[in-house]
Design a protein around this motif. Structure first.
Motif, PDB file in Angstrom:
ATOM      1  N   CYS A  41      31.387  36.601  43.719  1.00 61.42           N
ATOM      2  CA  CYS A  41      30.271  35.841  44.277  1.00 61.42           C
ATOM      3  C   CYS A  41      28.962  36.365  43.696  1.00 61.42           C
ATOM      4  CB  CYS A  41      30.259  35.929  45.801  1.00 61.42           C
ATOM      5  SG  CYS A  41      29.889  37.569  46.450  1.00 61.42           S
ATOM      6  N   GLU A  42      27.921  35.564  43.873  1.00 57.51           N
ATOM      7  CA  GLU A  42      26.591  36.003  43.441  1.00 57.51           C
ATOM      8  C   GLU A  42      25.923  36.844  44.519  1.00 57.51           C
ATOM      9  OE1 GLU A  42      24.034  33.008  41.878  1.00 57.51           O
ATOM     10  OE2 GLU A  42      25.413  32.520  40.248  1.00 57.51           O
ATOM     11  N   ASP A  43      26.276  36.592  45.791  1.00 57.10           N
ATOM     12  CA  ASP A  43      25.681  37.369  46.877  1.00 57.10           C
ATOM     13  C   ASP A  43      26.501  37.174  48.140  1.00 57.10           C
ATOM     14  OD1 ASP A  43      23.890  39.138  48.002  1.00 57.10           O
ATOM     15  OD2 ASP A  43      22.323  37.638  48.343  1.00 57.10           O
ATOM     16  N   PHE A  44      26.387  38.135  49.063  1.00 54.30           N
ATOM     17  CA  PHE A  44      27.046  37.994  50.357  1.00 54.30           C
ATOM     18  C   PHE A  44      26.311  38.813  51.413  1.00 54.30           C
ATOM     19  CE2 PHE A  44      29.147  41.740  48.633  1.00 54.30           C
ATOM     20  CZ  PHE A  44      29.313  42.573  49.725  1.00 54.30           C
ATOM     21  N   ASP A  45      26.483  38.389  52.651  1.00 52.81           N
ATOM     22  CA  ASP A  45      26.011  39.126  53.822  1.00 52.81           C
ATOM     23  C   ASP A  45      27.231  39.365  54.688  1.00 52.81           C
ATOM     24  OD1 ASP A  45      23.212  39.087  53.253  1.00 52.81           O
ATOM     25  OD2 ASP A  45      23.150  36.988  53.904  1.00 52.81           O
ATOM     26  N   ALA A  46      27.347  40.574  55.217  1.00 52.14           N
ATOM     27  CA  ALA A  46      28.512  40.896  56.041  1.00 52.14           C
ATOM     28  C   ALA A  46      28.082  41.552  57.339  1.00 52.14           C
ATOM     29  CB  ALA A  46      29.445  41.817  55.270  1.00 52.14           C
ATOM     30  N   SER A  47      28.749  41.176  58.400  1.00 44.94           N
ATOM     31  CA  SER A  47      28.602  41.829  59.700  1.00 44.94           C
ATOM     32  C   SER A  47      30.006  42.025  60.243  1.00 44.94           C
ATOM     33  CB  SER A  47      27.767  40.964  60.646  1.00 44.94           C
ATOM     34  OG  SER A  47      28.475  39.788  60.993  1.00 44.94           O
ATOM     35  N   LYS A  48      30.132  42.579  61.419  1.00 44.84           N
ATOM     36  CA  LYS A  48      31.456  42.779  62.011  1.00 44.84           C
ATOM     37  C   LYS A  48      32.161  41.452  62.267  1.00 44.84           C
ATOM     38  CE  LYS A  48      31.186  47.188  64.358  1.00 44.84           C
ATOM     39  NZ  LYS A  48      31.311  47.867  65.633  1.00 44.84           N
ATOM     40  N   GLU A  49      31.389  40.425  62.578  1.00 49.13           N
ATOM     41  CA  GLU A  49      31.973  39.149  62.976  1.00 49.13           C
ATOM     42  C   GLU A  49      32.235  38.183  61.831  1.00 49.13           C
ATOM     43  OE1 GLU A  49      29.026  40.231  64.697  1.00 49.13           O
ATOM     44  OE2 GLU A  49      30.367  41.293  66.062  1.00 49.13           O
ATOM     45  N   ARG A  50      31.426  38.269  60.747  1.00 49.67           N
ATOM     46  CA  ARG A  50      31.604  37.278  59.691  1.00 49.67           C
ATOM     47  C   ARG A  50      31.039  37.762  58.362  1.00 49.67           C
ATOM     48  NH1 ARG A  50      27.455  32.328  60.939  1.00 49.67           N
ATOM     49  NH2 ARG A  50      26.179  32.778  59.136  1.00 49.67           N
ATOM     50  N   ILE A  51      31.496  37.097  57.324  1.00 44.25           N
ATOM     51  CA  ILE A  51      30.998  37.339  55.969  1.00 44.25           C
ATOM     52  C   ILE A  51      30.507  35.999  55.440  1.00 44.25           C
ATOM     53  CG2 ILE A  51      31.591  38.024  53.618  1.00 44.25           C
ATOM     54  CD1 ILE A  51      33.799  39.772  54.846  1.00 44.25           C
ATOM     55  N   GLN A  52      29.301  35.981  54.938  1.00 40.59           N
ATOM     56  CA  GLN A  52      28.743  34.764  54.358  1.00 40.59           C
ATOM     57  C   GLN A  52      28.621  34.981  52.853  1.00 40.59           C
ATOM     58  OE1 GLN A  52      24.879  33.691  55.852  1.00 40.59           O
ATOM     59  NE2 GLN A  52      25.047  31.604  55.101  1.00 40.59           N
ATOM     60  N   LEU A  53      29.303  34.138  52.078  1.00 42.38           N
ATOM     61  CA  LEU A  53      29.309  34.232  50.619  1.00 42.38           C
ATOM     62  C   LEU A  53      28.444  33.131  50.024  1.00 42.38           C
ATOM     63  CD1 LEU A  53      33.160  34.563  50.294  1.00 42.38           C
ATOM     64  CD2 LEU A  53      31.536  36.427  50.055  1.00 42.38           C
ATOM     65  N   ARG A  54      27.791  33.449  48.903  1.00 46.69           N
ATOM     66  CA  ARG A  54      27.004  32.457  48.183  1.00 46.69           C
ATOM     67  C   ARG A  54      27.489  32.364  46.733  1.00 46.69           C
ATOM     68  NH1 ARG A  54      23.920  34.319  51.951  1.00 46.69           N
ATOM     69  NH2 ARG A  54      22.910  36.120  51.056  1.00 46.69           N
ATOM     70  N   LYS A  55      27.687  31.123  46.320  1.00 43.48           N
ATOM     71  CA  LYS A  55      28.174  30.845  44.962  1.00 43.48           C
ATOM     72  C   LYS A  55      29.380  31.723  44.653  1.00 43.48           C
ATOM     73  CE  LYS A  55      23.974  28.943  43.029  1.00 43.48           C
ATOM     74  NZ  LYS A  55      23.035  28.971  41.935  1.00 43.48           N
ATOM     75  N   PHE A  56      30.512  31.383  45.248  1.00 51.33           N
ATOM     76  CA  PHE A  56      31.709  32.209  45.125  1.00 51.33           C
ATOM     77  C   PHE A  56      32.904  31.411  44.636  1.00 51.33           C
ATOM     78  CE2 PHE A  56      32.216  30.334  49.265  1.00 51.33           C
ATOM     79  CZ  PHE A  56      33.590  30.167  49.399  1.00 51.33           C
ATOM     80  N   SER A  57      33.905  32.143  44.168  1.00 51.57           N
ATOM     81  CA  SER A  57      35.189  31.560  43.798  1.00 51.57           C
ATOM     82  C   SER A  57      36.277  32.589  44.044  1.00 51.57           C
ATOM     83  CB  SER A  57      35.197  31.155  42.323  1.00 51.57           C
ATOM     84  OG  SER A  57      36.478  30.629  41.976  1.00 51.57           O
ATOM     85  N   ILE A  58      37.405  32.120  44.574  1.00 51.68           N
ATOM     86  CA  ILE A  58      38.596  32.972  44.644  1.00 51.68           C
ATOM     87  C   ILE A  58      39.143  33.020  43.224  1.00 51.68           C
ATOM     88  CG2 ILE A  58      40.966  33.153  45.486  1.00 51.68           C
ATOM     89  CD1 ILE A  58      39.986  31.839  48.096  1.00 51.68           C
ATOM     90  N   ILE A  59      39.249  34.213  42.663  1.00 52.66           N
ATOM     91  CA  ILE A  59      39.729  34.337  41.283  1.00 52.66           C
ATOM     92  C   ILE A  59      41.171  34.836  41.226  1.00 52.66           C
ATOM     93  CG2 ILE A  59      37.434  34.648  40.310  1.00 52.66           C
ATOM     94  CD1 ILE A  59      38.435  37.721  40.019  1.00 52.66           C
ATOM     95  N   ASN A  60      41.658  35.366  42.331  1.00 49.04           N
ATOM     96  CA  ASN A  60      43.053  35.789  42.429  1.00 49.04           C
ATOM     97  C   ASN A  60      43.415  35.665  43.895  1.00 49.04           C
ATOM     98  OD1 ASN A  60      45.515  37.231  42.593  1.00 49.04           O
ATOM     99  ND2 ASN A  60      44.989  38.348  40.744  1.00 49.04           N
ATOM    100  N   GLY A  61      44.409  34.849  44.188  1.00 48.10           N
ATOM    101  CA  GLY A  61      44.822  34.672  45.570  1.00 48.10           C
ATOM    102  C   GLY A  61      44.921  33.226  45.995  1.00 48.10           C
ATOM    103  N   ALA A  62      44.839  32.302  45.047  1.00 46.14           N
ATOM    104  CA  ALA A  62      44.988  30.891  45.395  1.00 46.14           C
ATOM    105  C   ALA A  62      46.365  30.638  45.996  1.00 46.14           C
ATOM    106  CB  ALA A  62      44.779  30.010  44.160  1.00 46.14           C
ATOM    107  N   GLN A  63      47.370  31.328  45.486  1.00 47.83           N
ATOM    108  CA  GLN A  63      48.718  31.145  46.019  1.00 47.83           C
ATOM    109  C   GLN A  63      48.801  31.631  47.463  1.00 47.83           C
ATOM    110  OE1 GLN A  63      51.133  33.153  43.086  1.00 47.83           O
ATOM    111  NE2 GLN A  63      51.157  31.359  41.762  1.00 47.83           N
ATOM    112  N   THR A  64      48.153  32.755  47.754  1.00 46.90           N
ATOM    113  CA  THR A  64      48.158  33.285  49.116  1.00 46.90           C
ATOM    114  C   THR A  64      47.413  32.358  50.061  1.00 46.90           C
ATOM    115  OG1 THR A  64      48.309  35.565  48.319  1.00 46.90           O
ATOM    116  CG2 THR A  64      47.456  35.252  50.552  1.00 46.90           C
ATOM    117  N   THR A  65      46.199  31.969  49.698  1.00 43.36           N
ATOM    118  CA  THR A  65      45.407  31.139  50.606  1.00 43.36           C
ATOM    119  C   THR A  65      46.038  29.758  50.787  1.00 43.36           C
ATOM    120  OG1 THR A  65      43.936  30.525  48.786  1.00 43.36           O
ATOM    121  CG2 THR A  65      43.223  32.320  50.204  1.00 43.36           C
ATOM    122  N   SER A  66      46.576  29.185  49.723  1.00 46.17           N
ATOM    123  CA  SER A  66      47.200  27.865  49.865  1.00 46.17           C
ATOM    124  C   SER A  66      48.471  27.945  50.697  1.00 46.17           C
ATOM    125  CB  SER A  66      47.485  27.236  48.499  1.00 46.17           C
ATOM    126  OG  SER A  66      48.431  27.986  47.782  1.00 46.17           O
TER     127      SER A  66
END
Length: 168
Positions: A41-66
């Protein structure tokens, strides 16, 4: 999945079935059995409850997420609350790499991360059985024989030094 080098899995594939069986039988061990996902990703914000990603792509793990998504849709269609509860207890290892777009070579770095994350040396069947106790016992028995016989049980294993080895 724009930066992912692999596509999602067919429900008929061995890997899909193995992931589904882990969810059903050992959901608490999914984290340890699965390689997880990698995100650029180009940037992210993380807290205990959530992670917010900006301009991101899964580059390894499409099989897992799908697979996880397909499993959820299937269980929702079947109204299988027990299977959905098991899926909710699954944890997935996730690596997030923030690549600063202002770096002069950020595209090159991103490209190499995508390639290197998807091209590790695959294990052969021989490598996978090399950790089986019977293989290790056999190797030790042969080394303890007279004369010692070295049995290479995994790729890259070196012959012990100080012994004379004769060609077979």
């Amino acid at each position: 999945y724009g930066g992912n080098l692999r596509e999602s899995l067919s429900k008929k594939s061995k890997t899909y079935r193995a992931m589904s069986e882990t969810i059903e039988r050992e959901p608490n061990l999914f984290l340890f059995y699965n390689n997880g996902i990698t995100i650029l990703c180009e940037d992210f914000d993380a807290s205990k409850e959530r992670i917010q990603l900006r301009k991101f792509s899964i580059i390894n793990g499409a099989q897992t997420t799908s697979t996880l998504g397909s499993y959820l849709r299937e269980q929702e269609a079947n109204r299988d609350d027990e299977a959905i509860a098991k899926l909710r207890s699954v944890h997935v290892l996730t690596k997030i790499y923030k690549i600063d777009p202002t770096l002069p070579n950020h595209e090159s770095i991103s490209k190499r991360i995508k390639i290197f994350n998807n091209t590790q040396t695959p294990l052969s069947s021989r490598d996978m059985v090399s950790i089986q106790p019977e293989q290790i016992r056999l190797q030790h028995r042969l080394m303890d024989s007279d004369p010692p016989i070295f049995m290479n049980i995994k790729k890259g294993e070196k012959e012990p030094s100080g012994l004379q080895f004769l060609p077979h």
